[in-house]
Write a protein that holds these residues in place. Sequence first.
Motif, PDB file in Angstrom:
ATOM      1  N   HIS A  33       0.847  -1.192   0.000  1.00 49.20           N
ATOM      2  CA  HIS A  33       0.000   0.000   0.000  1.00 49.20           C
ATOM      3  C   HIS A  33       0.880   1.238   0.000  1.00 49.20           C
ATOM      4  O   HIS A  33       2.097   1.155   0.208  1.00 49.20           O
ATOM      5  CB  HIS A  33      -0.946   0.008   1.212  1.00 49.20           C
ATOM      6  CG  HIS A  33      -0.253   0.158   2.533  1.00 49.20           C
ATOM      7  ND1 HIS A  33      -0.316   1.304   3.289  1.00 49.20           N
ATOM      8  CD2 HIS A  33       0.529  -0.700   3.227  1.00 49.20           C
ATOM      9  CE1 HIS A  33       0.389   1.144   4.390  1.00 49.20           C
ATOM     10  NE2 HIS A  33       0.910  -0.062   4.382  1.00 49.20           N
ATOM     11  N   GLN A  34       0.269   2.388  -0.243  1.00 45.38           N
ATOM     12  CA  GLN A  34       0.987   3.652  -0.262  1.00 45.38           C
ATOM     13  C   GLN A  34       0.634   4.479   0.975  1.00 45.38           C
ATOM     14  O   GLN A  34      -0.128   4.044   1.838  1.00 45.38           O
ATOM     15  CB  GLN A  34       0.674   4.416  -1.550  1.00 45.38           C
ATOM     16  CG  GLN A  34       1.201   3.699  -2.790  1.00 45.38           C
ATOM     17  CD  GLN A  34       0.954   4.465  -4.069  1.00 45.38           C
ATOM     18  OE1 GLN A  34       1.251   5.645  -4.180  1.00 45.38           O
ATOM     19  NE2 GLN A  34       0.398   3.774  -5.056  1.00 45.38           N
ATOM     20  N   LYS A  35       1.195   5.672   1.027  1.00 40.03           N
ATOM     21  CA  LYS A  35       1.058   6.517   2.217  1.00 40.03           C
ATOM     22  C   LYS A  35      -0.396   6.717   2.608  1.00 40.03           C
ATOM     23  O   LYS A  35      -0.753   6.654   3.784  1.00 40.03           O
ATOM     24  CB  LYS A  35       1.706   7.882   1.937  1.00 40.03           C
ATOM     25  CG  LYS A  35       1.911   8.745   3.172  1.00 40.03           C
ATOM     26  CD  LYS A  35       3.008   8.195   4.051  1.00 40.03           C
ATOM     27  CE  LYS A  35       3.314   9.125   5.209  1.00 40.03           C
ATOM     28  NZ  LYS A  35       4.317   8.541   6.125  1.00 40.03           N
ATOM     29  N   LEU A  36      -1.212   6.970   1.626  1.00 40.19           N
ATOM     30  CA  LEU A  36      -2.642   7.136   1.900  1.00 40.19           C
ATOM     31  C   LEU A  36      -3.425   6.465   0.789  1.00 40.19           C
ATOM     32  O   LEU A  36      -3.494   6.965  -0.329  1.00 40.19           O
ATOM     33  CB  LEU A  36      -3.022   8.616   1.989  1.00 40.19           C
ATOM     34  CG  LEU A  36      -4.521   8.887   2.146  1.00 40.19           C
ATOM     35  CD1 LEU A  36      -5.056   8.269   3.431  1.00 40.19           C
ATOM     36  CD2 LEU A  36      -4.804  10.378   2.136  1.00 40.19           C
ATOM     37  N   ASP A  37      -3.984   5.331   1.065  1.00 38.93           N
ATOM     38  CA  ASP A  37      -4.872   4.660   0.128  1.00 38.93           C
ATOM     39  C   ASP A  37      -5.851   3.824   0.946  1.00 38.93           C
ATOM     40  O   ASP A  37      -5.768   3.806   2.180  1.00 38.93           O
ATOM     41  CB  ASP A  37      -4.083   3.854  -0.914  1.00 38.93           C
ATOM     42  CG  ASP A  37      -3.401   2.607  -0.365  1.00 38.93           C
ATOM     43  OD1 ASP A  37      -3.743   2.134   0.737  1.00 38.93           O
ATOM     44  OD2 ASP A  37      -2.514   2.081  -1.060  1.00 38.93           O
TER      45      ASP A  37
ATOM     46  N   THR B  12      -4.486   1.652   3.709  1.00 41.48           N
ATOM     47  CA  THR B  12      -4.002   2.326   4.915  1.00 41.48           C
ATOM     48  C   THR B  12      -5.105   2.379   5.965  1.00 41.48           C
ATOM     49  O   THR B  12      -4.876   2.128   7.151  1.00 41.48           O
ATOM     50  CB  THR B  12      -3.518   3.751   4.592  1.00 41.48           C
ATOM     51  OG1 THR B  12      -2.536   3.704   3.559  1.00 41.48           O
ATOM     52  CG2 THR B  12      -2.928   4.420   5.828  1.00 41.48           C
TER      53      THR B  12
ATOM     54  N   LYS C  73      -5.926  -1.199   7.220  1.00 45.48           N
ATOM     55  CA  LYS C  73      -4.901  -1.594   8.190  1.00 45.48           C
ATOM     56  C   LYS C  73      -5.172  -0.951   9.544  1.00 45.48           C
ATOM     57  O   LYS C  73      -5.082  -1.601  10.592  1.00 45.48           O
ATOM     58  CB  LYS C  73      -3.524  -1.190   7.669  1.00 45.48           C
ATOM     59  CG  LYS C  73      -2.382  -1.495   8.627  1.00 45.48           C
ATOM     60  CD  LYS C  73      -1.062  -0.960   8.086  1.00 45.48           C
ATOM     61  CE  LYS C  73       0.065  -1.175   9.084  1.00 45.48           C
ATOM     62  NZ  LYS C  73       1.344  -0.600   8.584  1.00 45.48           N
ATOM     63  N   ALA C  74      -5.503   0.332   9.540  1.00 51.12           N
ATOM     64  CA  ALA C  74      -5.746   1.061  10.786  1.00 51.12           C
ATOM     65  C   ALA C  74      -6.966   0.531  11.533  1.00 51.12           C
ATOM     66  O   ALA C  74      -6.970   0.479  12.767  1.00 51.12           O
ATOM     67  CB  ALA C  74      -5.915   2.546  10.493  1.00 51.12           C
TER      68      ALA C  74
ATOM     69  N   TRP D  59       1.796  -6.125   6.103  1.00 47.10           N
ATOM     70  CA  TRP D  59       1.633  -4.878   5.352  1.00 47.10           C
ATOM     71  C   TRP D  59       2.997  -4.319   4.956  1.00 47.10           C
ATOM     72  O   TRP D  59       3.910  -4.271   5.770  1.00 47.10           O
ATOM     73  CB  TRP D  59       0.897  -3.844   6.197  1.00 47.10           C
ATOM     74  CG  TRP D  59      -0.478  -4.249   6.622  1.00 47.10           C
ATOM     75  CD1 TRP D  59      -0.841  -4.822   7.805  1.00 47.10           C
ATOM     76  CD2 TRP D  59      -1.683  -4.115   5.867  1.00 47.10           C
ATOM     77  NE1 TRP D  59      -2.183  -5.058   7.840  1.00 47.10           N
ATOM     78  CE2 TRP D  59      -2.739  -4.627   6.665  1.00 47.10           C
ATOM     79  CE3 TRP D  59      -1.987  -3.613   4.603  1.00 47.10           C
ATOM     80  CZ2 TRP D  59      -4.066  -4.649   6.238  1.00 47.10           C
ATOM     81  CZ3 TRP D  59      -3.305  -3.637   4.171  1.00 47.10           C
ATOM     82  CH2 TRP D  59      -4.320  -4.146   4.980  1.00 47.10           C
TER      83      TRP D  59
ATOM     84  N   GLU E 230       4.655  -0.845   3.011  1.00 45.24           N
ATOM     85  CA  GLU E 230       4.351   0.494   2.483  1.00 45.24           C
ATOM     86  C   GLU E 230       5.361   0.901   1.410  1.00 45.24           C
ATOM     87  O   GLU E 230       6.560   0.668   1.543  1.00 45.24           O
ATOM     88  CB  GLU E 230       4.368   1.519   3.614  1.00 45.24           C
ATOM     89  CG  GLU E 230       3.975   2.918   3.164  1.00 45.24           C
ATOM     90  CD  GLU E 230       3.960   3.933   4.299  1.00 45.24           C
ATOM     91  OE1 GLU E 230       4.627   4.970   4.181  1.00 45.24           O
ATOM     92  OE2 GLU E 230       3.286   3.657   5.315  1.00 45.24           O
TER      93      GLU E 230
ATOM     94  N   LEU F 283      -6.486   8.722  10.687  1.00 44.13           N
ATOM     95  CA  LEU F 283      -5.318   8.793   9.820  1.00 44.13           C
ATOM     96  C   LEU F 283      -4.304   9.867  10.205  1.00 44.13           C
ATOM     97  O   LEU F 283      -3.106   9.703   9.945  1.00 44.13           O
ATOM     98  CB  LEU F 283      -5.761   9.012   8.372  1.00 44.13           C
ATOM     99  CG  LEU F 283      -6.540   7.863   7.726  1.00 44.13           C
ATOM    100  CD1 LEU F 283      -6.915   8.226   6.289  1.00 44.13           C
ATOM    101  CD2 LEU F 283      -5.736   6.568   7.752  1.00 44.13           C
TER     102      LEU F 283
ATOM    103  N   LEU G 224      -0.374   9.089   9.725  1.00 45.04           N
ATOM    104  CA  LEU G 224       0.318   9.665   8.578  1.00 45.04           C
ATOM    105  C   LEU G 224       1.125  10.911   8.919  1.00 45.04           C
ATOM    106  O   LEU G 224       1.924  11.380   8.112  1.00 45.04           O
ATOM    107  CB  LEU G 224      -0.695  10.001   7.477  1.00 45.04           C
ATOM    108  CG  LEU G 224      -1.548   8.826   6.981  1.00 45.04           C
ATOM    109  CD1 LEU G 224      -2.559   9.306   5.958  1.00 45.04           C
ATOM    110  CD2 LEU G 224      -0.674   7.735   6.390  1.00 45.04           C
TER     111      LEU G 224
END
Length: 344
Positions: A64-68, A71, A74-75, A92, A94, A283, A287
């Motif tokens: 996954h990327q920083k914000l997708d 994310t 996962k949280a 996971w 990143e 988030l 982040l």
Amino acid sequence: MLKRLISFLAQLWRSHLSLAALFLLGISLNWAIAACNNTPPPTGSASPAASPAAAQAQVVRIGHQKLDPFTLVKARGGLEKRLQPLGISVEWKEFQSGPPMLEALNAGSIDIARTGDAPPVFAQAANAPLLYIGGSAPKDRSSGILVPANSAIQTLADLRGKKIAFTKGSSANYLLAKALKSAGIKWTEIEPVNLTPADARAAFQQGNVDAWVIWDPFYAAAQAPRDVRVVKHSKGLAANRDFYLANRSFAQSNFKIIEAIREETQAVATWADANPPEVVKILAPILKIDVSILDVVTRRRSYGFEPIQADMVAEQQEIADTFFELGLIPKQLKVEEVVWKPGN
């Protein structure tokens, strides 16, 4: 029976019987031993429990990327609970952008990935063993072309001859290609600068490039200081969807896992659409992005994971055709050939 075989082999050895004959008789000995022990004879292949595929199936590795959407999944922690009855745990990983993530998918370092629209096209052109397993609704306001607020660049036509930063193979790559085409500018009439988002931001702030093409959350963060101007955002040029991909071998043998991931991601998306403030609260500390920036990002994107539809395939085919026409990929592609068809 076993004692008689051993005595017979000893006599053969003393008689200088060939090694080949001894080898064949050795197989018979193995069978005899197995029969005495009530165990099945050797088959020449590993048992299913010891096979690499079975061992790998115990952990699903998700990029996954920083914000997708992943994310947020996962949280929230629901995916691990959903997969637990299947005996599957989640790992996971990143990435800063889509291209290196799909390199990892190609190398077998991850099983599933979420990227923007362009990386899968470049990966398919490189013969990566991937399959599209899902997509999102359009999020066509979540990327754009930025210039400094005091720049002389006012329209897309002014980009001719300029130095433009973007990540090669990313959704920004396609947005720039479409924007230039809409303005009648050839790709060869700009100076492309391939940089990661972090390096591109530094180059942009230092005045080393004239423009920067970027996606959220980097896009929203760059807009926040109000010392930049948006020449053109993605609406009307690119649907800018999320796409979910899997390693081909993983997809072909793990239907239940993929469906569980899709269902959980879609459930989180439904919750997120109805609760933007809660999404921001979750988030922001993860982040380390300002709440006001995350609020902008959340309200202009989708977190969904839907089955691949015909319009998604058509959009990806247009991207592939555009990149081929520009000489950015070496061959024509048929996107339909790498769309997951469960059961086939």
